[in-house]
Scaffold this motif. Structure first.
Motif, PDB file in Angstrom:
ATOM      1  N   LEU A 112       2.476  -3.018 -11.196  1.00 32.19           N
ATOM      2  CA  LEU A 112       2.496  -2.436  -9.860  1.00 32.19           C
ATOM      3  C   LEU A 112       1.081  -2.440  -9.289  1.00 32.19           C
ATOM      4  N   PRO A 113       0.937  -2.328  -7.962  1.00 30.42           N
ATOM      5  CA  PRO A 113      -0.410  -2.184  -7.383  1.00 30.42           C
ATOM      6  C   PRO A 113      -1.122  -0.971  -7.989  1.00 30.42           C
ATOM      7  N   LYS A 114      -2.445  -1.037  -7.963  1.00 28.32           N
ATOM      8  CA  LYS A 114      -3.307  -0.046  -8.651  1.00 28.32           C
ATOM      9  C   LYS A 114      -3.000   1.417  -8.338  1.00 28.32           C
ATOM     10  N   GLN A 115      -2.627   1.695  -7.064  1.00 27.41           N
ATOM     11  CA  GLN A 115      -2.456   3.107  -6.675  1.00 27.41           C
ATOM     12  C   GLN A 115      -1.164   3.713  -7.240  1.00 27.41           C
ATOM     13  N   LEU A 116      -0.305   2.873  -7.843  1.00 34.95           N
ATOM     14  CA  LEU A 116       0.991   3.388  -8.312  1.00 34.95           C
ATOM     15  C   LEU A 116       1.023   3.575  -9.828  1.00 34.95           C
ATOM     16  N   ASP A 117       1.662   4.667 -10.230  1.00 35.30           N
ATOM     17  CA  ASP A 117       1.835   4.976 -11.653  1.00 35.30           C
ATOM     18  C   ASP A 117       3.286   4.663 -12.014  1.00 35.30           C
ATOM     19  N   GLU A 118       3.448   3.851 -13.054  1.00 43.56           N
ATOM     20  CA  GLU A 118       4.788   3.399 -13.463  1.00 43.56           C
ATOM     21  C   GLU A 118       5.520   4.465 -14.287  1.00 43.56           C
ATOM     22  N   GLU A 119       4.742   5.339 -14.935  1.00 40.09           N
ATOM     23  CA  GLU A 119       5.315   6.302 -15.888  1.00 40.09           C
ATOM     24  C   GLU A 119       6.486   7.126 -15.320  1.00 40.09           C
ATOM     25  N   PRO A 120       6.323   7.740 -14.116  1.00 41.01           N
ATOM     26  CA  PRO A 120       7.426   8.575 -13.617  1.00 41.01           C
ATOM     27  C   PRO A 120       8.749   7.820 -13.484  1.00 41.01           C
ATOM     28  N   VAL A 121       8.691   6.553 -13.048  1.00 36.95           N
ATOM     29  CA  VAL A 121       9.966   5.840 -12.873  1.00 36.95           C
ATOM     30  C   VAL A 121      10.557   5.402 -14.217  1.00 36.95           C
ATOM     31  N   ARG A 122       9.708   5.262 -15.222  1.00 37.30           N
ATOM     32  CA  ARG A 122      10.224   4.930 -16.567  1.00 37.30           C
ATOM     33  C   ARG A 122      11.149   6.039 -17.062  1.00 37.30           C
ATOM     34  N   SER A 123      10.763   7.278 -16.808  1.00 39.52           N
ATOM     35  CA  SER A 123      11.637   8.375 -17.260  1.00 39.52           C
ATOM     36  C   SER A 123      12.760   8.649 -16.267  1.00 39.52           C
ATOM     37  N   MET A 124      12.573   8.191 -15.030  1.00 40.93           N
ATOM     38  CA  MET A 124      13.572   8.448 -13.990  1.00 40.93           C
ATOM     39  C   MET A 124      14.755   7.477 -14.062  1.00 40.93           C
ATOM     40  N   VAL A 125      14.482   6.239 -14.473  1.00 44.91           N
ATOM     41  CA  VAL A 125      15.531   5.203 -14.407  1.00 44.91           C
ATOM     42  C   VAL A 125      16.740   5.575 -15.281  1.00 44.91           C
ATOM     43  N   ASN A 126      17.928   5.385 -14.739  1.00 43.08           N
ATOM     44  CA  ASN A 126      19.150   5.598 -15.513  1.00 43.08           C
ATOM     45  C   ASN A 126      19.153   4.592 -16.679  1.00 43.08           C
ATOM     46  N   PRO A 127      19.134   5.062 -17.929  1.00 43.39           N
ATOM     47  CA  PRO A 127      19.051   4.124 -19.061  1.00 43.39           C
ATOM     48  C   PRO A 127      20.181   3.094 -19.075  1.00 43.39           C
ATOM     49  N   TRP A 128      21.324   3.408 -18.484  1.00 45.57           N
ATOM     50  CA  TRP A 128      22.455   2.467 -18.457  1.00 45.57           C
ATOM     51  C   TRP A 128      22.286   1.411 -17.390  1.00 45.57           C
ATOM     52  N   LYS A 129      21.293   1.608 -16.482  1.00 41.67           N
ATOM     53  CA  LYS A 129      20.996   0.590 -15.456  1.00 41.67           C
ATOM     54  C   LYS A 129      19.690  -0.134 -15.780  1.00 41.67           C
ATOM     55  N   ASP A 130      19.063   0.269 -16.869  1.00 40.54           N
ATOM     56  CA  ASP A 130      17.701  -0.165 -17.183  1.00 40.54           C
ATOM     57  C   ASP A 130      17.717  -1.527 -17.898  1.00 40.54           C
ATOM     58  N   ILE A 131      18.032  -2.583 -17.139  1.00 40.86           N
ATOM     59  CA  ILE A 131      18.284  -3.902 -17.736  1.00 40.86           C
ATOM     60  C   ILE A 131      17.031  -4.592 -18.268  1.00 40.86           C
ATOM     61  N   ASP A 132      15.833  -4.036 -17.990  1.00 41.13           N
ATOM     62  CA  ASP A 132      14.605  -4.675 -18.492  1.00 41.13           C
ATOM     63  C   ASP A 132      13.796  -3.742 -19.399  1.00 41.13           C
ATOM     64  N   CYS A 133      14.473  -2.737 -19.968  1.00 41.15           N
ATOM     65  CA  CYS A 133      13.861  -1.892 -20.996  1.00 41.15           C
ATOM     66  C   CYS A 133      12.580  -1.183 -20.557  1.00 41.15           C
ATOM     67  N   MET A 134      12.693  -0.424 -19.450  1.00 39.98           N
ATOM     68  CA  MET A 134      11.551   0.406 -19.029  1.00 39.98           C
ATOM     69  C   MET A 134      11.668   1.799 -19.635  1.00 39.98           C
ATOM     70  N   SER A 135      12.905   2.290 -19.716  1.00 41.67           N
ATOM     71  CA  SER A 135      13.143   3.670 -20.137  1.00 41.67           C
ATOM     72  C   SER A 135      12.786   3.882 -21.610  1.00 41.67           C
ATOM     73  N   ASP A 151       0.820  -1.217   0.000  1.00 37.52           N
ATOM     74  CA  ASP A 151       0.000   0.000   0.000  1.00 37.52           C
ATOM     75  C   ASP A 151       0.857   1.272   0.000  1.00 37.52           C
ATOM     76  N   ILE A 152       2.083   1.184  -0.457  1.00 36.59           N
ATOM     77  CA  ILE A 152       2.997   2.337  -0.454  1.00 36.59           C
ATOM     78  C   ILE A 152       2.423   3.475  -1.325  1.00 36.59           C
ATOM     79  N   SER A 153       2.731   4.711  -0.920  1.00 36.58           N
ATOM     80  CA  SER A 153       2.243   5.856  -1.713  1.00 36.58           C
ATOM     81  C   SER A 153       3.178   6.069  -2.905  1.00 36.58           C
ATOM     82  N   GLN A 154       2.681   6.838  -3.886  1.00 30.31           N
ATOM     83  CA  GLN A 154       3.472   7.144  -5.086  1.00 30.31           C
ATOM     84  C   GLN A 154       4.786   7.842  -4.719  1.00 30.31           C
ATOM     85  N   VAL A 155       4.667   8.811  -3.796  1.00 27.99           N
ATOM     86  CA  VAL A 155       5.859   9.598  -3.415  1.00 27.99           C
ATOM     87  C   VAL A 155       6.912   8.689  -2.780  1.00 27.99           C
TER      88      VAL A 155
END
Ligand code: NAD
Length: 285
Positions: A99-122, A71-75
């Motif tokens: 992710l659980p319903k209350q979380l939006d994946e979009e912000p972390v997709r742009s946040m992730v360091n592309p050189w660490k992004d081993i599962d192609c989120m960015s 039940d973690i918050s987005q922040v």
């Protein structure tokens, strides 16, 4: 009789390569490390985590799991993700989704360091896959399919390849990886007219639809290579692919089983990505 393309054989060959790659890093004082971010404790995630940890640790990659409350918050979620992303000891990040319903994946997709992004989120890595830039990280499952085909010496140049499924996780990126290897690719989906006929015209057929045993014998040309990405449960409660294996195997030239096919290779691809990420982040590549 068709050749059974076993994921375990592909993974065993990749293990040799991974041990060499980790050895090179360790010689330079770099300890490769993957950060897994898991929200809650879904059984699927826990099973994948166990498999990934086993695979990583067997080749000398450290696995650090950040377990967050369901039940973690987005922040708070973004703060926890940022901590893993910014940790200089972490070379690769794996976030379990959905992710659980209350979380939006979009912000972390742009946040992730592309050189660490081993599962192609960015979006950076998605763009690299679609533009044929091999410096990016493709999603693990499509790359696992490519590893299986390469291991079994299946030539792709000029071949008619049909992919069933157009998701961003499997079908579309896989089509791009195949195109990069000069295959002639057809992508099928739920609106495809004459799916069986389109599949039958393929020299290589790859099913990623998520429909138990939908590929019957009359979908497959004699001698065709059949790769089954699907993971489903049949009426009897057993794990099965998108391909009706018993019906198709006598017709196919080569075929992957489920379980024991593509799925057995994905965590090896993940480990390969961590080694490559550690190389990038330390200026070795
Ligand atoms: P998805 O549901 O997002 O996409 C399925 C795609 O298949 C869609 O594009 C849809 O148009 C197409 N499709 C569905 N039914 C169809 C039909 N009857 N005829 C033609 N096209 C049809 O699924 P996904 O995330 O791409 O996963 C696909 C399958 O691969 C699932 O079974 C999933 O469990 C499996 N999977 C396996 C691995 C692995 O490691 N082996 C990893 C990820 C997904």
């Amino acid at each position: 009789m068709s050749i059974i393309m076993k994921g375990s054989e592909v993974a065993a060959a990749m293990k040799e390569e991974l041990l060499r790659g980790v050895g090179v890093l360790v010689q330079r004082g770099i300890a490769p490390q993957v950060g897994i971010v898991r929200v809650g404790g879904r059984p699927d995630d826990l099973a994948y985590e166990r498999g990934a940890r086993k695979k990583m640790e067997a080749v000398g990659i450290r696995c650090v799991v950040t377990e967050l409350p369901e039940d973690i918050s987005q922040v708070e979620f973004q703060q926890a993700f940022a901590a893993v992303n910014d940790d200089p000891a972490t070379h690769g990040i794996l976030l379990f989704r959905p992710l659980p319903k209350q979380l939006d994946e979009e912000p972390v997709r742009s946040m992730v360091n592309p050189w660490k992004d081993i599962d192609c989120m960015s979006p950076v890595n998605v763009a690299k896959v679609f533009s044929g830039d091999e410096s990016g990280f493709a999603p693990c499952t499509p790359e696992a399919v490519m590893e299986v085909l390469a291991h079994y010496g299946i030539a792709l140049k000029g071949k008619r390849v049909t992919v069933i499924g157009r998701s961003m996780v499997v079908g579309k990126p896989l089509a791009m990886l195949l195109l990069k290897q000069h295959a002639t690719v057809t992508i099928c989906h739920t609106r495809t007219v004459d799916l069986a006929g389109t599949c039958r015209s393929a020299e290589i057929l790859i099913a990623a639809a998520g429909k138990a045993k939908m590929i019957a014998a009359d979908f497959v040309a004699p001698g065709a290579v059949v790769v089954d990405v699907g993971i489903n449960v049949d009426e009897a409660g057993n794990l099965c692919g998108d391909v009706d294996f018993d019906a198709v195997a006598p017709t196919a030239g080569s075929i992957t089983p489920v379980p024991g096919g593509v799925g057995a290779v994905t965590s090896s691809v993940l480990a390969k990505h961590v080694v490559r990420a550690a190389g990038y982040l330390n200026g070795l590549i």
